[in-house]
Design a protein around this motif. Structure first.
Motif, PDB file in Angstrom:
ATOM      1  N   GLY A 467      39.050 -13.262  10.794  1.00  0.00           N
ATOM      2  CA  GLY A 467      39.488 -12.532   9.641  1.00  0.00           C
ATOM      3  C   GLY A 467      39.687 -13.275   8.406  1.00  0.00           C
ATOM      4  O   GLY A 467      39.670 -14.227   8.248  1.00  0.00           O
ATOM      5  N   GLY A 468      39.751 -12.187   7.302  1.00  0.00           N
ATOM      6  CA  GLY A 468      39.746 -12.890   5.907  1.00  0.00           C
ATOM      7  C   GLY A 468      40.457 -11.923   5.030  1.00  0.00           C
ATOM      8  O   GLY A 468      40.410 -10.524   5.277  1.00  0.00           O
ATOM      9  N   THR A 469      41.013 -12.231   3.813  1.00  0.00           N
ATOM     10  CA  THR A 469      41.554 -11.361   2.758  1.00  0.00           C
ATOM     11  C   THR A 469      40.755 -11.831   1.458  1.00  0.00           C
ATOM     12  O   THR A 469      40.846 -12.951   1.401  1.00  0.00           O
ATOM     13  CB  THR A 469      43.252 -11.694   2.839  1.00  0.00           C
ATOM     14  N   PHE A 470      40.508 -10.895   0.894  1.00  0.00           N
ATOM     15  CA  PHE A 470      39.488 -11.162  -0.117  1.00  0.00           C
ATOM     16  C   PHE A 470      40.039 -10.165  -1.184  1.00  0.00           C
ATOM     17  O   PHE A 470      39.853  -9.021  -1.426  1.00  0.00           O
ATOM     18  CB  PHE A 470      37.940 -10.827   0.211  1.00  0.00           C
ATOM     19  N   ARG A 471      40.305 -10.966  -2.434  1.00  0.00           N
ATOM     20  CA  ARG A 471      40.724 -10.486  -3.527  1.00  0.00           C
ATOM     21  C   ARG A 471      39.594 -10.486  -4.702  1.00  0.00           C
ATOM     22  O   ARG A 471      39.396 -11.307  -5.325  1.00  0.00           O
ATOM     23  CB  ARG A 471      42.070 -11.187  -4.075  1.00  0.00           C
ATOM     24  N   LEU A 472      39.017  -9.353  -4.311  1.00  0.00           N
ATOM     25  CA  LEU A 472      37.658  -9.171  -5.145  1.00  0.00           C
ATOM     26  C   LEU A 472      38.010  -9.049  -6.627  1.00  0.00           C
ATOM     27  O   LEU A 472      37.102  -9.435  -7.422  1.00  0.00           O
ATOM     28  CB  LEU A 472      37.021  -7.708  -4.736  1.00  0.00           C
ATOM     29  N   HIS A 473      39.185  -8.511  -6.928  1.00  0.00           N
ATOM     30  CA  HIS A 473      39.475  -8.192  -8.543  1.00  0.00           C
ATOM     31  C   HIS A 473      41.105  -8.031  -8.363  1.00  0.00           C
ATOM     32  O   HIS A 473      41.350  -8.037  -7.344  1.00  0.00           O
ATOM     33  CB  HIS A 473      38.656  -6.904  -9.033  1.00  0.00           C
ATOM     34  N   LYS A 474      41.559  -8.035  -9.664  1.00  0.00           N
ATOM     35  CA  LYS A 474      43.011  -8.134  -9.419  1.00  0.00           C
ATOM     36  C   LYS A 474      43.664  -6.836  -9.033  1.00  0.00           C
ATOM     37  O   LYS A 474      44.891  -6.675  -8.758  1.00  0.00           O
ATOM     38  CB  LYS A 474      43.736  -8.323 -11.139  1.00  0.00           C
ATOM     39  N   ALA A 475      42.842  -5.773  -8.853  1.00  0.00           N
ATOM     40  CA  ALA A 475      43.177  -4.331  -8.310  1.00  0.00           C
ATOM     41  C   ALA A 475      42.511  -4.095  -6.824  1.00  0.00           C
ATOM     42  O   ALA A 475      43.110  -3.152  -6.292  1.00  0.00           O
ATOM     43  CB  ALA A 475      42.934  -3.405  -9.326  1.00  0.00           C
ATOM     44  N   TRP A 476      41.591  -5.044  -6.576  1.00  0.00           N
ATOM     45  CA  TRP A 476      40.915  -4.653  -5.228  1.00  0.00           C
ATOM     46  C   TRP A 476      41.118  -5.660  -4.234  1.00  0.00           C
ATOM     47  O   TRP A 476      41.032  -6.913  -4.549  1.00  0.00           O
ATOM     48  CB  TRP A 476      39.431  -4.530  -5.626  1.00  0.00           C
ATOM     49  N   ILE A 477      41.545  -5.262  -2.851  1.00  0.00           N
ATOM     50  CA  ILE A 477      41.846  -6.266  -1.911  1.00  0.00           C
ATOM     51  C   ILE A 477      40.754  -5.714  -0.777  1.00  0.00           C
ATOM     52  O   ILE A 477      41.039  -4.611  -0.317  1.00  0.00           O
ATOM     53  CB  ILE A 477      43.342  -6.413  -1.945  1.00  0.00           C
ATOM     54  N   LEU A 478      40.281  -6.818  -0.065  1.00  0.00           N
ATOM     55  CA  LEU A 478      39.418  -6.504   0.979  1.00  0.00           C
ATOM     56  C   LEU A 478      40.022  -7.273   2.182  1.00  0.00           C
ATOM     57  O   LEU A 478      40.102  -8.339   2.090  1.00  0.00           O
ATOM     58  CB  LEU A 478      37.973  -6.558   0.994  1.00  0.00           C
ATOM     59  N   ASN A 479      40.335  -6.588   3.467  1.00  0.00           N
ATOM     60  CA  ASN A 479      40.768  -7.180   4.699  1.00  0.00           C
ATOM     61  C   ASN A 479      39.904  -6.861   5.797  1.00  0.00           C
ATOM     62  O   ASN A 479      39.569  -5.766   5.867  1.00  0.00           O
ATOM     63  CB  ASN A 479      42.419  -6.738   4.981  1.00  0.00           C
ATOM     64  N   ALA A 480      39.487  -7.872   6.422  1.00  0.00           N
ATOM     65  CA  ALA A 480      38.485  -7.589   7.418  1.00  0.00           C
ATOM     66  C   ALA A 480      38.741  -8.495   8.584  1.00  0.00           C
ATOM     67  O   ALA A 480      39.058  -9.701   8.365  1.00  0.00           O
ATOM     68  CB  ALA A 480      37.275  -7.597   6.938  1.00  0.00           C
ATOM     69  N   TYR A 481      38.544  -8.135   9.994  1.00  0.00           N
ATOM     70  CA  TYR A 481      38.569  -9.198  10.825  1.00  0.00           C
ATOM     71  C   TYR A 481      37.588  -8.652  12.139  1.00  0.00           C
ATOM     72  O   TYR A 481      37.171  -7.406  12.300  1.00  0.00           O
ATOM     73  CB  TYR A 481      39.973  -9.262  11.499  1.00  0.00           C
ATOM     74  N   MET A 482      37.067  -9.358  12.856  1.00  0.00           N
ATOM     75  CA  MET A 482      36.347  -9.319  14.095  1.00  0.00           C
ATOM     76  C   MET A 482      37.050 -10.018  15.338  1.00  0.00           C
ATOM     77  O   MET A 482      37.444 -11.020  15.121  1.00  0.00           O
ATOM     78  CB  MET A 482      34.910  -9.561  13.812  1.00  0.00           C
ATOM     79  N   ASP A 483      37.243  -9.316  16.306  1.00  0.00           N
ATOM     80  CA  ASP A 483      37.850  -9.956  17.489  1.00  0.00           C
ATOM     81  C   ASP A 483      36.848  -9.685  18.780  1.00  0.00           C
ATOM     82  O   ASP A 483      36.644  -8.618  19.060  1.00  0.00           O
ATOM     83  CB  ASP A 483      39.344  -9.168  17.642  1.00  0.00           C
ATOM     84  N   LYS A 499      35.162  -7.035  29.187  1.00  0.00           N
ATOM     85  CA  LYS A 499      34.977  -7.801  28.066  1.00  0.00           C
ATOM     86  C   LYS A 499      35.181  -6.422  26.689  1.00  0.00           C
ATOM     87  O   LYS A 499      34.830  -5.337  27.145  1.00  0.00           O
ATOM     88  CB  LYS A 499      33.716  -8.335  27.788  1.00  0.00           C
ATOM     89  N   GLY A 500      35.191  -6.851  25.475  1.00  0.00           N
ATOM     90  CA  GLY A 500      35.342  -5.868  24.534  1.00  0.00           C
ATOM     91  C   GLY A 500      35.435  -6.667  23.114  1.00  0.00           C
ATOM     92  O   GLY A 500      35.310  -7.777  22.938  1.00  0.00           O
ATOM     93  N   ASN A 501      35.143  -5.858  21.779  1.00  0.00           N
ATOM     94  CA  ASN A 501      35.247  -6.264  20.709  1.00  0.00           C
ATOM     95  C   ASN A 501      36.037  -5.103  19.895  1.00  0.00           C
ATOM     96  O   ASN A 501      35.984  -4.164  20.286  1.00  0.00           O
ATOM     97  CB  ASN A 501      33.902  -6.753  20.215  1.00  0.00           C
ATOM     98  N   GLU A 502      36.567  -5.752  18.815  1.00  0.00           N
ATOM     99  CA  GLU A 502      37.203  -4.960  17.609  1.00  0.00           C
ATOM    100  C   GLU A 502      36.715  -5.509  16.514  1.00  0.00           C
ATOM    101  O   GLU A 502      36.681  -6.751  16.076  1.00  0.00           O
ATOM    102  CB  GLU A 502      38.461  -4.966  17.979  1.00  0.00           C
ATOM    103  N   VAL A 503      36.169  -4.458  15.608  1.00  0.00           N
ATOM    104  CA  VAL A 503      35.982  -4.761  14.162  1.00  0.00           C
ATOM    105  C   VAL A 503      36.825  -3.905  13.064  1.00  0.00           C
ATOM    106  O   VAL A 503      36.893  -2.752  13.497  1.00  0.00           O
ATOM    107  CB  VAL A 503      34.380  -4.588  13.844  1.00  0.00           C
ATOM    108  N   PHE A 504      37.317  -4.816  12.108  1.00  0.00           N
ATOM    109  CA  PHE A 504      38.380  -3.811  11.261  1.00  0.00           C
ATOM    110  C   PHE A 504      37.914  -4.185   9.840  1.00  0.00           C
ATOM    111  O   PHE A 504      37.721  -5.411   9.535  1.00  0.00           O
ATOM    112  CB  PHE A 504      39.575  -4.199  11.799  1.00  0.00           C
ATOM    113  N   ALA A 505      38.100  -3.260   9.035  1.00  0.00           N
ATOM    114  CA  ALA A 505      38.010  -3.330   7.426  1.00  0.00           C
ATOM    115  C   ALA A 505      38.802  -2.545   6.889  1.00  0.00           C
ATOM    116  O   ALA A 505      39.094  -1.392   7.213  1.00  0.00           O
ATOM    117  CB  ALA A 505      36.538  -3.289   7.059  1.00  0.00           C
TER     118      ALA A 505
END
Length: 691
Positions: A467-483, A499-505
């Motif tokens: 997973g990760g948090t990306f502050r693309l700009h002072k007003a934009w934030i992207l959170n995403a993960y894969m499990d 088995k399984g998987n999960e993707v989130f953004a």
């Protein structure tokens, strides 16, 4: 540059103080609860922490590493860099200096500002009893909640019929709660809590002592040698939750880079969860970087005892499980109440510096009844016996911009190891990356755990999370993960390895504190037993579930807020085909700065093809009440919440009315909970006083 930061800080301060205390705390809790798919959640411990820090802001010139971690708003890199800055450059004079520290920015400052301060450092002075009373806070809650429509379980029948049938409840449909607590900042807490659930009696034949649940504690913290001491009911959090953890413990949330748990050790208990707490005493002693914690707990638990009415020999009793609902409404539920006794004791030894810690933990759990589940393939590797010993070692280390953490735990009965290893990586101020590996064997056993994972238990699962948090700009934030996860053995509703998987953004745009919008997408592929099949063998099928959510929050003039949310869910599985679910909710909030009143309104409509496409939506409720009702079927949902403060904010009153209206067949639910009609509503009232 400093004068520009000062101007920006003043603007942030103005906006934050324009928000109410309740609103600021609710926003944080709502953020954490967004991904929880359960109707009734217990998050009182989070509310209490933020509430205490709001009333007594943390002085960043004296704040310890543990205190900053308990805020749950800062990561390891931010805490480490703040402590390093303080050592090298001295005490902070203003809050804007924080933006010059590595890994800090205005967004971080905005999040923590209501809960921190910068002030002179004063020597600790010994206080006498009168000073403790003068400086402390006395707070009390009295709450009443009741469903308005009559359920089948509340039919007026004789006591003989209630004893013969488990369909009928002994008590009335009211939920009553009272709590009284004295606190002195964060170093002293004394409190008592009482609760009666709907269907339970109050001073009746089955509850002669009044409330069904009582809880009390006395807690001291903050000494150099005696760092924490508690008597009565308390919580205990160890490591990463593999061996032992009570209270709230998150896994996957919208904050994709927050996967590390910060164990709080011994904490006073203020919740109404009647199962996951300790009752006894705990003590933490410390010297410099070393600490040692010992604890003991003894309480009754609700065991599902086989042949409870016929077994006369205590040694022949068998328990198949522990019921954690806390309900004691029917004859069978009352028969389970405290039918077993649980003894837990153990010790935690820890060495900790600012950048490194290691802990060694031992927890012994003993029961007076032998555990043995029903003979079935799914229960083949479940715990059997009376005694369970869990041993674990946990650690964390920070190397520049890399944080490593983990825990290895063993259940002594099978000698199987549960393993969790994680890492966080900070790339400048704008990017935080996380990775986590866990492996919980099918025959690893523990009764109190909240290890990170996709399932609800720390057992029968392995997986990788990125997973990760990306502050693309002072007003934009992207959170995403894969499990990615798998289970080597059978589990509930899955009759084979799976088995399984999960993707989130989630992409969020927040240019200021007056406007926020986000778009959230989650895809989940899992395996489950087919609901419809031909032949004698039930097959396992893979289904794909997609969830889309868009939210908007706008602060209007005059203290008005406008919040909108749209949810769309699809569920596709071979046995049922494509199913869909939709919900649209509209909130209007009134939070005037100069009037002692707050109003929250919601109206929502929903339509789902089945329970598989249900939608969960967090709601504002009475303070310290948290709910995420389920939208399924077709209908609408509405509620109104009023809050009024008087006598210089020493008293607060809340009133709430909430209602579901279904386009259904003329009844809701089934069994004891069945309501004849298509309307389900409830009324709640709460009084709080504080001095």
């Amino acid at each position: 540059m400093k004068w520009l930061l000062s101007i920006l800080l003043v603007g942030v301060c103005f906006q934050m103080y324009a928000q109410s205390k309740a609103e600021i705390i609710q926003e944080r809790i709502e953020f954490l609860a967004q991904e929880m798919e359960v109707e009734d959640i217990s998050m009182e411990d989070i509310f209490e922490v933020l509430n205490d820090y709001y009333d007594h802001p943390l002085n960043l010139n004296t704040a310890t590493q543990e205190e900053m971690q308990s805020l749950m708003l800062l990561n390891d890199f931010q805490i480490k860099s703040l402590l390093k800055w303080r050592d090298e450059k001295g005490l902070f004079k203003t809050l804007y200096e924080l933006t010059e520290i590595d890994y800090w920015d205005l967004l971080t400052l905005e999040q923590i500002m209501p809960f921190v301060r910068v002030s002179e450092v004063k020597e600790k002075q010994k206080r006498n009893f009168k000073e403790y009373l003068k400086e402390g806070k006395i707070e009390g809650y009295m709450r009443y909640i009741q469903n308005i429509e009559r359920k089948d379980g509340y039919q007026r029948v004789s006591d003989e019929e209630k004893e013969a049938s488990n369909k009928y409840y002994w008590g009335d449909p009211s939920k009553i709660y009272s709590r009284f607590r004295y606190t002195h900042k964060k170093d002293l807490s004394v409190g008592v809590t009482m609760e009666k659930d709907p269907g339970e009696q109050l001073f009746g034949k089955t509850q002669p002592y009044g409330f069904d649940f009582y809880s009390a504690h006395a807690y001291y913290g903050g000494g150099k040698i005696i760092r924490k001491a508690v008597l009565g009911d308390y919580q205990l959090q160890i490591g990463q939750g593999l061996a032992f953890w009570t209270g709230y413990g998150f896994s996957k949330t919208a904050d994709a880079s927050t996967v590390k748990k910060n164990a709080g050790g011994i904490k006073p208990y203020n919740s109404t969860d009647e199962a996951r707490f300790l009752r006894g005493a705990g003590l933490e002693l410390g010297y410099r970087n070393f600490s040692f914690t010992s604890f003991v707990s003894y309480k009754g638990v609700d065991g599902s005892i086989q042949s409870l009415d016929t077994l006369e020999n205590e040694e022949a009793r068998l328990a198949s499980s522990i019921n954690q609902s806390g309900y004691h409404r029917t004859t069978s539920e009352l028969a389970r109440k405290n039918s077993m006794h649980e003894l837990i004791y153990g010790a935690v030894a820890k060495y900790q510096t600012r950048v490194f810690h290691i802990g060694l933990n031992a927890i012994q759990q003993s029961y007076n009844t032998y555990f043995k589940r029903e003979e079935s393939l799914i229960n083949k590797y479940q715990f059997e016996g009376k005694n369970l010993l869990n041993l674990s070692a946990d650690y964390s280390v920070i190397i520049r911009n890399l944080s490593l953490f983990g825990e290895v735990a063993m259940s002594a009965d099978t000698r199987k190891l549960a393993v969790l290893q994680g890492m966080d990586l900070a790339v400048g101020r704008g990017i935080t990356l996380s990775a986590l590996y866990r492996n919980y064997p099918k025959d690893y056993h523990t009764f109190y755990s909240t290890g990170f994972g996709d399932g609800g238990n720390t057992i029968n699962e392995s997986g990788f999370y990125f997973g990760g948090t990306f502050r693309l700009h002072k007003a934009w934030i992207l959170n995403a993960y894969m499990d990615l996860f798998s289970s080597p053995w059978l589990k509930y509703r899955v009759d084979g390895p799976s088995k399984g998987n999960e993707v989130f953004a989630q992409l969020k745009y927040k240019p200021n504190t007056r406007f926020e919008t986000y778009l959230r997408v989650r895809q989940k592929n899992k395996m489950q037993n087919a609901s419809e099949y031909v032949g004698n063998i039930r097959p396992i099928e893979t289904y794909r579930q997609m969830k889309y959510q868009w939210g908007l929050s706008v602060k209007l003039s005059g203290g008005w807020w406008w919040k909108s949310r749209i949810d769309f869910v699809t569920d596709n599985r071979p046995s049922k085909g494509l199913q869909k679910g939709f919900a649209l909710s509209q909130d209007i909030l009134y939070r005037p700065n100069k009037l002692p009143i707050e109003i929250s309104l919601r109206y929502a409509i929903f339509s789902t093809d089945s329970y598989d496409t249900r939608i969960y939506a967090y709601e504002y409720n009475l303070q310290n009440v948290f709910s995420i009702p389920t939208y399924y079927g077709k209908g609408s949902r509405a509620y109104i919440l009023l809050r009024y403060s008087f006598f210089k904010d020493h008293f607060d009153v809340w009133l709430r009315y909430a209602v579901f209206v279904y386009d259904g067949p003329g009844y809701i639910s089934s069994g004891s909970e069945k309501i004849n009609g298509n309307v389900k509503s409830e009324f709640g009232a709460q009084l709080r006083f504080k001095f």
